[in-house]
Design a protein around this motif. Structure first.
Motif, PDB file in Angstrom:
ATOM      1  N   ALA A  14       0.825  -0.929  -0.225  1.00  0.00           N
ATOM      2  CA  ALA A  14      -0.550   0.256   0.137  1.00  0.00           C
ATOM      3  C   ALA A  14       0.623   1.238   0.055  1.00  0.00           C
ATOM      4  CB  ALA A  14      -1.135  -0.182   1.237  1.00  0.00           C
ATOM      5  N   GLY A  15       1.992   1.635   0.712  1.00  0.00           N
ATOM      6  CA  GLY A  15       2.884   2.076   0.398  1.00  0.00           C
ATOM      7  C   GLY A  15       3.163   2.457  -0.749  1.00  0.00           C
ATOM      8  N   VAL A  16       3.529   1.493  -1.597  1.00  0.00           N
ATOM      9  CA  VAL A  16       4.483   1.709  -2.925  1.00  0.00           C
ATOM     10  C   VAL A  16       3.091   2.222  -3.970  1.00  0.00           C
ATOM     11  CG1 VAL A  16       5.437   0.612  -4.590  1.00  0.00           C
ATOM     12  CG2 VAL A  16       6.466   0.171  -1.970  1.00  0.00           C
ATOM     13  N   LEU A  17       2.204   1.562  -3.416  1.00  0.00           N
ATOM     14  CA  LEU A  17       1.083   1.859  -4.561  1.00  0.00           C
ATOM     15  C   LEU A  17       1.026   3.207  -3.908  1.00  0.00           C
ATOM     16  CD1 LEU A  17      -0.557   0.868  -6.815  1.00  0.00           C
ATOM     17  CD2 LEU A  17      -2.044   0.242  -4.667  1.00  0.00           C
ATOM     18  N   SER A  18       0.514   3.538  -2.985  1.00  0.00           N
ATOM     19  CA  SER A  18      -0.204   5.396  -2.777  1.00  0.00           C
ATOM     20  C   SER A  18       1.231   6.251  -3.146  1.00  0.00           C
ATOM     21  CB  SER A  18      -0.226   5.591  -1.256  1.00  0.00           C
ATOM     22  OG  SER A  18       1.296   5.701  -0.473  1.00  0.00           O
ATOM     23  N   PHE A  19       2.442   5.697  -3.237  1.00  0.00           N
ATOM     24  CA  PHE A  19       3.414   6.746  -3.168  1.00  0.00           C
ATOM     25  C   PHE A  19       3.809   7.265  -5.230  1.00  0.00           C
ATOM     26  CE2 PHE A  19       7.947   7.520  -5.378  1.00  0.00           C
ATOM     27  CZ  PHE A  19       8.145   8.086  -4.740  1.00  0.00           C
ATOM     28  N   VAL A  20       3.537   5.795  -5.828  1.00  0.00           N
ATOM     29  CA  VAL A  20       3.391   5.756  -7.444  1.00  0.00           C
ATOM     30  C   VAL A  20       2.259   6.600  -8.174  1.00  0.00           C
ATOM     31  CG1 VAL A  20       2.541   4.574  -9.332  1.00  0.00           C
ATOM     32  CG2 VAL A  20       4.328   3.961  -7.519  1.00  0.00           C
ATOM     33  N   LEU A  21       1.171   6.393  -6.866  1.00  0.00           N
ATOM     34  CA  LEU A  21       0.057   7.699  -7.182  1.00  0.00           C
ATOM     35  C   LEU A  21       0.116   8.197  -7.028  1.00  0.00           C
ATOM     36  CD1 LEU A  21      -3.269   4.886  -6.266  1.00  0.00           C
ATOM     37  CD2 LEU A  21      -2.795   5.501  -8.302  1.00  0.00           C
ATOM     38  N   VAL A  22       0.524   9.347  -6.270  1.00  0.00           N
ATOM     39  CA  VAL A  22       0.454  10.214  -5.413  1.00  0.00           C
ATOM     40  C   VAL A  22       1.447  11.379  -6.696  1.00  0.00           C
ATOM     41  CG1 VAL A  22       1.138  11.888  -3.939  1.00  0.00           C
ATOM     42  CG2 VAL A  22       0.495  10.193  -3.291  1.00  0.00           C
ATOM     43  N   VAL A  23       3.243  10.704  -6.508  1.00  0.00           N
ATOM     44  CA  VAL A  23       3.949  11.478  -7.486  1.00  0.00           C
ATOM     45  C   VAL A  23       3.433  11.597  -9.168  1.00  0.00           C
ATOM     46  CG1 VAL A  23       6.045  11.259  -8.258  1.00  0.00           C
ATOM     47  CG2 VAL A  23       5.683  11.110  -6.079  1.00  0.00           C
ATOM     48  N   GLY A  24       2.564  10.279  -9.734  1.00  0.00           N
ATOM     49  CA  GLY A  24       2.263  10.351 -10.827  1.00  0.00           C
ATOM     50  C   GLY A  24       1.137  11.187 -10.658  1.00  0.00           C
ATOM     51  N   GLY A  25      -0.007  11.498  -9.589  1.00  0.00           N
ATOM     52  CA  GLY A  25      -0.483  12.122 -10.156  1.00  0.00           C
ATOM     53  C   GLY A  25      -0.227  13.624 -10.261  1.00  0.00           C
ATOM     54  N   ALA A  26       0.281  13.831  -9.078  1.00  0.00           N
ATOM     55  CA  ALA A  26       0.615  15.316  -9.079  1.00  0.00           C
ATOM     56  C   ALA A  26       2.010  15.579 -10.566  1.00  0.00           C
ATOM     57  CB  ALA A  26       2.143  15.352  -7.391  1.00  0.00           C
ATOM     58  N   SER A  27       3.051  14.229 -10.537  1.00  0.00           N
ATOM     59  CA  SER A  27       3.251  15.417 -11.816  1.00  0.00           C
ATOM     60  C   SER A  27       2.763  15.062 -12.902  1.00  0.00           C
ATOM     61  CB  SER A  27       4.858  14.206 -12.351  1.00  0.00           C
ATOM     62  OG  SER A  27       4.399  13.003 -12.667  1.00  0.00           O
ATOM     63  N   GLY A  41       5.636   9.627 -16.452  1.00  0.00           N
ATOM     64  CA  GLY A  41       5.198   9.640 -17.647  1.00  0.00           C
ATOM     65  C   GLY A  41       3.329   8.924 -17.805  1.00  0.00           C
ATOM     66  N   PHE A  42       4.736   7.733 -17.348  1.00  0.00           N
ATOM     67  CA  PHE A  42       3.600   6.313 -17.649  1.00  0.00           C
ATOM     68  C   PHE A  42       1.761   6.353 -17.476  1.00  0.00           C
ATOM     69  CE2 PHE A  42       4.719   5.134 -13.904  1.00  0.00           C
ATOM     70  CZ  PHE A  42       3.705   4.717 -13.159  1.00  0.00           C
ATOM     71  N   VAL A  43       1.902   7.321 -16.309  1.00  0.00           N
ATOM     72  CA  VAL A  43       0.717   7.911 -15.893  1.00  0.00           C
ATOM     73  C   VAL A  43      -0.577   8.426 -17.273  1.00  0.00           C
ATOM     74  CG1 VAL A  43       0.888   7.530 -13.885  1.00  0.00           C
ATOM     75  CG2 VAL A  43       1.150   9.775 -14.587  1.00  0.00           C
ATOM     76  N   ARG A  44       0.022   8.316 -18.167  1.00  0.00           N
ATOM     77  CA  ARG A  44      -0.840  10.290 -19.163  1.00  0.00           C
ATOM     78  C   ARG A  44      -1.300   8.230 -19.768  1.00  0.00           C
ATOM     79  NH1 ARG A  44       4.399  10.022 -22.281  1.00  0.00           N
ATOM     80  NH2 ARG A  44       3.980   8.473 -23.416  1.00  0.00           N
ATOM     81  N   TYR A  51      -9.672  14.125 -19.779  1.00  0.00           N
ATOM     82  CA  TYR A  51     -10.189  14.508 -18.671  1.00  0.00           C
ATOM     83  C   TYR A  51      -9.094  13.808 -17.654  1.00  0.00           C
ATOM     84  CZ  TYR A  51     -14.623  14.269 -19.552  1.00  0.00           C
ATOM     85  OH  TYR A  51     -16.036  13.917 -20.697  1.00  0.00           O
ATOM     86  N   GLU A  52      -7.478  14.651 -18.179  1.00  0.00           N
ATOM     87  CA  GLU A  52      -6.076  14.229 -17.740  1.00  0.00           C
ATOM     88  C   GLU A  52      -6.271  15.119 -16.429  1.00  0.00           C
ATOM     89  OE1 GLU A  52      -6.467  15.308 -21.225  1.00  0.00           O
ATOM     90  OE2 GLU A  52      -5.750  14.218 -22.052  1.00  0.00           O
ATOM     91  N   VAL A  53      -6.600  16.594 -16.589  1.00  0.00           N
ATOM     92  CA  VAL A  53      -6.743  17.101 -14.730  1.00  0.00           C
ATOM     93  C   VAL A  53      -7.475  16.040 -13.775  1.00  0.00           C
ATOM     94  CG1 VAL A  53      -7.273  19.486 -14.263  1.00  0.00           C
ATOM     95  CG2 VAL A  53      -5.914  19.034 -15.662  1.00  0.00           C
ATOM     96  N   TYR A  54      -8.690  16.363 -14.483  1.00  0.00           N
ATOM     97  CA  TYR A  54      -9.547  14.911 -13.469  1.00  0.00           C
ATOM     98  C   TYR A  54      -9.041  13.718 -13.133  1.00  0.00           C
ATOM     99  CZ  TYR A  54     -12.956  18.645 -14.657  1.00  0.00           C
ATOM    100  OH  TYR A  54     -13.316  19.779 -15.456  1.00  0.00           O
ATOM    101  N   SER A  55      -8.126  13.332 -13.927  1.00  0.00           N
ATOM    102  CA  SER A  55      -8.166  12.129 -13.811  1.00  0.00           C
ATOM    103  C   SER A  55      -6.660  12.154 -12.420  1.00  0.00           C
ATOM    104  CB  SER A  55      -7.627  11.081 -15.183  1.00  0.00           C
ATOM    105  OG  SER A  55      -8.641  11.239 -15.723  1.00  0.00           O
ATOM    106  N   TYR A  56      -5.502  13.142 -12.574  1.00  0.00           N
ATOM    107  CA  TYR A  56      -4.621  13.443 -12.400  1.00  0.00           C
ATOM    108  C   TYR A  56      -4.648  13.711 -10.641  1.00  0.00           C
ATOM    109  CZ  TYR A  56      -1.996  13.318 -16.283  1.00  0.00           C
ATOM    110  OH  TYR A  56      -1.217  12.077 -18.010  1.00  0.00           O
ATOM    111  N   THR A  60      -4.111  11.743  -7.194  1.00  0.00           N
ATOM    112  CA  THR A  60      -3.556  11.930  -6.261  1.00  0.00           C
ATOM    113  C   THR A  60      -4.392  11.706  -4.650  1.00  0.00           C
ATOM    114  OG1 THR A  60      -2.934  13.491  -7.881  1.00  0.00           O
ATOM    115  CG2 THR A  60      -2.208  14.344  -5.465  1.00  0.00           C
ATOM    116  N   ALA A  61      -5.781  11.737  -5.387  1.00  0.00           N
ATOM    117  CA  ALA A  61      -6.504  11.296  -3.599  1.00  0.00           C
ATOM    118  C   ALA A  61      -6.119  10.012  -3.834  1.00  0.00           C
ATOM    119  CB  ALA A  61      -7.918  11.782  -4.496  1.00  0.00           C
ATOM    120  N   LEU A  62      -6.852   9.702  -4.492  1.00  0.00           N
ATOM    121  CA  LEU A  62      -6.632   7.694  -4.079  1.00  0.00           C
ATOM    122  C   LEU A  62      -5.810   7.715  -3.349  1.00  0.00           C
ATOM    123  CD1 LEU A  62      -8.469   5.303  -4.387  1.00  0.00           C
ATOM    124  CD2 LEU A  62      -7.280   4.766  -7.129  1.00  0.00           C
ATOM    125  N   GLY A  63      -3.964   7.925  -3.878  1.00  0.00           N
ATOM    126  CA  GLY A  63      -3.061   7.717  -2.786  1.00  0.00           C
ATOM    127  C   GLY A  63      -2.878   8.129  -1.645  1.00  0.00           C
TER     128      GLY A  63
END
Length: 79
Positions: A14-27, A41-44, A51-56, A60-63
């Motif tokens: 969960a920690g690794v997944l949250s890191f990937v989601l938060v950093v990917g969404g913020a970037s 860039g793979f999160v694109r 709907y890119e902004v909404y998705s990011y 981030t919130a899900l992370g």
């Protein structure tokens, strides 16, 4: 010999997944707004066109939610 302060594997995942989601969404948000940073860039590929902004924001919130859940799991495992 095992350490008594080890996290459960699910909490570590969960920690690794949250890191990937938060950093990917913020970037992704920084890339959409400023156009210059393209870290993780793979999160694109996870964001639908238009709907890119909404998705990011959702990423981030899900992370953050996954991070809180992982913290709760690690605290529950120690009690």
């Amino acid at each position: 010999m095992t350490s008594s302060n080890q996290k459960p594997p699910v909490a570590t995942l969960a920690g690794v997944l949250s890191f990937v989601l938060v950093v990917g969404g913020a970037s992704g948000l920084l890339h959409e707004w400023l156009g210059w940073i393209h870290f993780m860039g793979f999160v694109r590929f996870l964001a639908p066109d238009g709907y890119e902004v909404y998705s990011y924001v959702v990423m981030t919130a899900l992370g953050l939610v996954v991070a809180v859940a992982g913290d709760a799991l690690s605290r529950h495992g120690r009690v």
